[in-house]
Design an enzyme around this catalytic site. Structure first.
Site, PDB file in Angstrom:
ATOM      1  N   SER A  36       4.427  -0.967  11.606  1.00 32.59           N
ATOM      2  CA  SER A  36       3.120  -0.353  11.307  1.00 32.59           C
ATOM      3  C   SER A  36       2.057  -0.755  12.306  1.00 32.59           C
ATOM      4  O   SER A  36       1.796  -1.942  12.491  1.00 32.59           O
ATOM      5  CB  SER A  36       2.606  -0.813   9.942  1.00 32.59           C
ATOM      6  OG  SER A  36       3.498  -0.527   8.941  1.00 32.59           O
ATOM      7  N   HIS A  66       3.096   5.516  11.625  1.00 26.87           N
ATOM      8  CA  HIS A  66       4.495   5.459  12.069  1.00 26.87           C
ATOM      9  C   HIS A  66       4.777   6.749  12.832  1.00 26.87           C
ATOM     10  O   HIS A  66       5.029   7.781  12.230  1.00 26.87           O
ATOM     11  CB  HIS A  66       5.443   5.353  10.878  1.00 26.87           C
ATOM     12  CG  HIS A  66       5.366   4.034  10.187  1.00 26.87           C
ATOM     13  ND1 HIS A  66       6.274   3.026  10.397  1.00 26.87           N
ATOM     14  CD2 HIS A  66       4.465   3.542   9.319  1.00 26.87           C
ATOM     15  CE1 HIS A  66       5.942   1.982   9.671  1.00 26.87           C
ATOM     16  NE2 HIS A  66       4.846   2.272   9.014  1.00 26.87           N
ATOM     17  N   HIS A  88      11.238   3.809   5.564  1.00 26.55           N
ATOM     18  CA  HIS A  88      11.276   2.776   4.531  1.00 26.55           C
ATOM     19  C   HIS A  88      11.932   3.317   3.263  1.00 26.55           C
ATOM     20  O   HIS A  88      11.871   4.513   2.993  1.00 26.55           O
ATOM     21  CB  HIS A  88       9.844   2.356   4.148  1.00 26.55           C
ATOM     22  CG  HIS A  88       9.004   1.912   5.287  1.00 26.55           C
ATOM     23  ND1 HIS A  88       8.375   2.815   6.118  1.00 26.55           N
ATOM     24  CD2 HIS A  88       8.673   0.683   5.729  1.00 26.55           C
ATOM     25  CE1 HIS A  88       7.692   2.137   7.031  1.00 26.55           C
ATOM     26  NE2 HIS A  88       7.858   0.857   6.831  1.00 26.55           N
ATOM     27  N   TYR A  90      10.688   2.889   0.359  1.00 23.77           N
ATOM     28  CA  TYR A  90       9.651   3.387  -0.557  1.00 23.77           C
ATOM     29  C   TYR A  90       9.268   4.847  -0.296  1.00 23.77           C
ATOM     30  O   TYR A  90       8.664   5.500  -1.137  1.00 23.77           O
ATOM     31  CB  TYR A  90       8.393   2.503  -0.536  1.00 23.77           C
ATOM     32  CG  TYR A  90       7.607   2.504   0.763  1.00 23.77           C
ATOM     33  CD1 TYR A  90       6.848   3.606   1.154  1.00 23.77           C
ATOM     34  CD2 TYR A  90       7.629   1.401   1.595  1.00 23.77           C
ATOM     35  CE1 TYR A  90       6.145   3.604   2.347  1.00 23.77           C
ATOM     36  CE2 TYR A  90       6.927   1.385   2.785  1.00 23.77           C
ATOM     37  CZ  TYR A  90       6.188   2.494   3.154  1.00 23.77           C
ATOM     38  OH  TYR A  90       5.496   2.489   4.328  1.00 23.77           O
ATOM     39  N   GLU A  91       9.642   5.365   0.891  1.00 28.17           N
ATOM     40  CA  GLU A  91       9.376   6.781   1.169  1.00 28.17           C
ATOM     41  C   GLU A  91      10.375   7.678   0.433  1.00 28.17           C
ATOM     42  O   GLU A  91      10.240   8.902   0.468  1.00 28.17           O
ATOM     43  CB  GLU A  91       9.471   7.046   2.671  1.00 28.17           C
ATOM     44  CG  GLU A  91       8.389   6.365   3.485  1.00 28.17           C
ATOM     45  CD  GLU A  91       8.604   6.560   4.977  1.00 28.17           C
ATOM     46  OE1 GLU A  91       8.266   7.637   5.480  1.00 28.17           O
ATOM     47  OE2 GLU A  91       9.126   5.638   5.626  1.00 28.17           O
ATOM     48  N   ALA A 118       4.466  -5.604   9.905  1.00 31.82           N
ATOM     49  CA  ALA A 118       3.247  -6.128   9.301  1.00 31.82           C
ATOM     50  C   ALA A 118       3.662  -6.742   7.975  1.00 31.82           C
ATOM     51  O   ALA A 118       4.517  -6.192   7.277  1.00 31.82           O
ATOM     52  CB  ALA A 118       2.274  -4.990   9.056  1.00 31.82           C
ATOM     53  N   MET A 216       7.720  -4.648   3.274  1.00 26.90           N
ATOM     54  CA  MET A 216       8.514  -3.560   2.692  1.00 26.90           C
ATOM     55  C   MET A 216       9.541  -2.995   3.677  1.00 26.90           C
ATOM     56  O   MET A 216       9.946  -1.844   3.562  1.00 26.90           O
ATOM     57  CB  MET A 216       7.580  -2.436   2.229  1.00 26.90           C
ATOM     58  CG  MET A 216       6.506  -2.890   1.263  1.00 26.90           C
ATOM     59  SD  MET A 216       5.322  -1.576   0.923  1.00 26.90           S
ATOM     60  CE  MET A 216       4.023  -2.515   0.085  1.00 26.90           C
ATOM     61  N   SER A 217       9.923  -3.812   4.662  1.00 23.08           N
ATOM     62  CA  SER A 217      10.844  -3.284   5.677  1.00 23.08           C
ATOM     63  C   SER A 217      11.786  -4.381   6.152  1.00 23.08           C
ATOM     64  O   SER A 217      12.008  -5.377   5.467  1.00 23.08           O
ATOM     65  CB  SER A 217      10.033  -2.743   6.866  1.00 23.08           C
ATOM     66  OG  SER A 217       9.394  -3.795   7.554  1.00 23.08           O
ATOM     67  N   ASN A 240      -2.622  -9.660   6.205  1.00 25.02           N
ATOM     68  CA  ASN A 240      -3.496  -9.940   5.049  1.00 25.02           C
ATOM     69  C   ASN A 240      -2.908 -11.110   4.275  1.00 25.02           C
ATOM     70  O   ASN A 240      -1.713 -11.371   4.387  1.00 25.02           O
ATOM     71  CB  ASN A 240      -3.547  -8.700   4.119  1.00 25.02           C
ATOM     72  CG  ASN A 240      -2.158  -8.249   3.700  1.00 25.02           C
ATOM     73  OD1 ASN A 240      -1.431  -7.585   4.449  1.00 25.02           O
ATOM     74  ND2 ASN A 240      -1.763  -8.630   2.503  1.00 25.02           N
ATOM     75  N   HIS A 253      -3.925  -0.467   3.112  1.00 21.55           N
ATOM     76  CA  HIS A 253      -3.115  -0.099   4.280  1.00 21.55           C
ATOM     77  C   HIS A 253      -4.006   0.008   5.513  1.00 21.55           C
ATOM     78  O   HIS A 253      -3.586  -0.320   6.630  1.00 21.55           O
ATOM     79  CB  HIS A 253      -2.394   1.228   4.009  1.00 21.55           C
ATOM     80  CG  HIS A 253      -1.454   1.642   5.100  1.00 21.55           C
ATOM     81  ND1 HIS A 253      -0.357   0.887   5.471  1.00 21.55           N
ATOM     82  CD2 HIS A 253      -1.445   2.718   5.928  1.00 21.55           C
ATOM     83  CE1 HIS A 253       0.280   1.483   6.470  1.00 21.55           C
ATOM     84  NE2 HIS A 253      -0.365   2.595   6.760  1.00 21.55           N
TER      85      HIS A 253
HETATM   86  N1  HPA Z   1       2.761  -6.802   0.832  1.00 21.68           N
HETATM   87  C1  HPA Z   1       3.794  -6.017   1.182  1.00 21.68           C
HETATM   88  N2  HPA Z   1       3.881  -5.431   2.361  1.00 21.68           N
HETATM   89  C2  HPA Z   1       2.902  -5.668   3.254  1.00 21.68           C
HETATM   90  C3  HPA Z   1       1.796  -6.479   2.949  1.00 21.68           C
HETATM   91  C4  HPA Z   1       1.728  -7.092   1.672  1.00 21.68           C
HETATM   92  O1  HPA Z   1       0.789  -7.826   1.334  1.00 21.68           O
HETATM   93  N3  HPA Z   1       1.007  -6.484   4.050  1.00 21.68           N
HETATM   94  C5  HPA Z   1       1.619  -5.722   4.985  1.00 21.68           C
HETATM   95  N4  HPA Z   1       2.767  -5.211   4.511  1.00 21.68           N
END
Ligand code: HPA
Length: 281
Positions: A36, A66, A88, A90-91, A118, A216-217, A240, A253
């Site tokens: 990302s 992406h 991903h 989740y998609e 990320a 998530m990847s 974050n 995001h």
């Molecule tokens: N959680 C899950 N996936 C992420 C996060 C998070 O805090 N930050 C970036 N991708």
């Protein structure tokens, strides 16, 4: 039934690899997956770009940030393939679709994979924006790309993943970080399905079981790479603090993309330094 579908899938991956091989005219041994907001991590001018929609059977990502293409060319005397973007779970993609590209890379002869993402920082020693070397992972996806009939052509039924994040490449990355004055922390990455971010209670639980980063990847791709004997270096950008670490903070995001954009150049310097130290074969 399963074995017929698996055979068909392997044929599709072979067709995708054939097409890419014909287009790129080089034989890269190193690939880099840009997560990302990290698509421009390395400057790429002369080279060949192939968008995913040109590649037969390639799953097409739906997420902003992406962009979905491969670039093939030379960086620091290495023939390199850069994958900009990923798909991903989740998609709504199956885990086989998520690792389609890594399996294609394996068939193309890739031996080293630098994979970036990320991630949220669970470890409160991490600072937003820091780069973190992934030392190991926890697969919390409830799925595994190696389920079903094994692709014997790619690797064994029961692959060892104890050094999936190559200790050799991690040592190299740490040397580069030290000599280029880039802060590089280390941690364990836990993969969750998403797309909702985690609850503070989940993050507390993940910390208890040994996770430093959440995302998530990456984990399906690393399992598929390890299966195919590809050496992996994983680097996260801590975009974050994970949910609840700072009780006032809210996750978005937009923030994830902003932080990766800010750190893209630094990550690029790190990767370039690593490429410079890797022997050219
Ligand atoms: N959680 C899950 N996936 C992420 C996060 C998070 O805090 N930050 C970036 N991708």
């Amino acid at each position: 039934m399963d074995s017929i579908r698996r055979e068909e899938l392997l044929q599709k991956i072979e067709q995708a690899a054939d097409m890419v091989q014909r287009r790129i005219c080089i034989e890269p041994k190193i690939a880099i997956v840009c997560g990302s907001g990290l698509s421009q991590v390395l400057p790429t001018e002369d080279g060949v770009t192939i968008t995913w929609d040109e590649i037969p059977h390639f799953p097409l990502s739906t997420v902003a940030g992406h962009c979905g293409e491969f670039w093939a060319g030379e960086i620091s005397n290495h023939q390199v393939l850069i994958q900009r973007g990923r798909v991903h779970c989740y998609e709504g993609f199956t885990i086989d679709e998520v690792v389609f590209s890594v399996r294609m890379l394996a068939l193309l002869g890739i031996k080293t994979l630098i994979i970036t993402n990320a991630a949220g920082a669970i470890n409160s020693d991490f600072v937003v924006g820091e780069l973190v070397l992934i030392t190991d992972h926890i697969n919390f996806l409830g799925d595994n790309p190696l389920k079903g009939k094994n692709f014997d052509r790619l690797g064994p039924r029961f692959p060892d993943v104890s050094d999936a994040y190559s200790s050799r490449l991690r040592t190299l990355a740490k040397e580069v970080a030290l000599s280029t004055k880039i802060t590089l922390k280390e941690g364990v990455y836990i993969a969750v399905l998403g797309p909702s971010y985690e609850t503070p209670a989940e993050i507390r639980a993940f910390r208890t079981i040994g996770a430093d980063l959440v995302g998530m990847s990456t984990v399906p791709e690393v399992i598929a790479a390890a299966h195919a004997g590809i050496e992996v270096l994983g680097i996260s950008c801590a975009t974050n603090m994970a949910a609840g670490i700072d009780p006032q903070a809210r996750l978005s995001h937009k923030e994830v993309i902003e932080v990766t954009k800010r750190k893209e150049k630094e990550l690029g310097r790190l990767i370039l330094g690593i490429l410079q130290r890797l022997p050219v074969d």
